[in-house]
Enzyme design. Sequence first.
Site: not given
Length: 285
Positions: A53, A97, A120
Amino acid sequence: MTAQIINGKEIAAKKRLEIAEEVEKLKSQGITPGLAVILVGNNHASQTYVKNKEKACKELGMYSLLIEMLEEVSEGELLAKIEELNEATEIHGILVQLPLPKHIDEKKVIESISPLKDVDGFHPINIGRMMTGQNAFLPCTPYGIMVLLEESDISISGKHVVVVGRSNIVGKPVGQLFLNQHATVTYCHSRTKDLKFHTNQADIIVAAVGIPNFIKAEHIKDGAVVIDVGINRNEAGKLCGDVDFDEVSEKAGYITPVPKGVGPMTITMLMYNTLKSAAESLNRK
Ligand code: NDP
């Protein structure tokens, strides 16, 4: 019939070029899209995802901030960090995460991220907005699947889509996105009786199960579009999907391979969502 391969790597590269161009435009208006990634503990797979990322952010000219926290960090400390990032003007996207250590409530953490920075697309507000067809951050893997189909000129309206898997991050939202585009959607899961009966009716099958080579040629009808979300290791330790590529590709009309199928789209859509958030922050000024 031999299936046409949907090349996720190529489509992702094309989308990333478009994103990089938009990033440059925003920069000329004084805004650099910024993504903060919080990594708790030292889960090896998570470390790799986070590194990818960061790399993608840099390649696209975005600002990337990595916050690493120890496995034993308290839930309160993590929530305080998220609150700080919610207020930070240089940060447009916040990603925690997953998975988190057991002593931390994932749901609470997701809900603490500002819906305006939830790139997200996991916050219940964004999920609700997606379900009702409003402007929302769409979850990255499902969104990436829709872009793969769009870029491959595969129409969705009126098609019968069978989604195998009903997780909150893949199965459920991808079915909703297909419904939003006027497909008829069937969800299958571990309690589904006679899976084959359902999958054999599908014009489009999405496999998000997490079992290597689970979908076989007998599960699909001739010419079906087969989207393989799975990322698994087979007995030999080789990367493979949820679809038995060798036999299914002989029968399907289109198929995504693993790797180079859905995988590259997930981070690409994360970058897209961060860009979108930065652009929307400009409009709120
Ligand atoms: P989950 O484990 O959260 O969900 C798996 C789903 O499969 C569940 O809904 C489960 O049903 C269903 N299932 C399990 N066994 C069967 C069965 N025998 N028949 C029918 N359905 C079954 O997985 P995820 O959705 O998170 O991930 C799925 C796969 O996609 C994994 O391989 C993962 O690594 C990969 N993945 C890939 C991404 C990418 O970027 N390409 C991103 C995210 C995930 P039930 O609900 O009843 O338990």
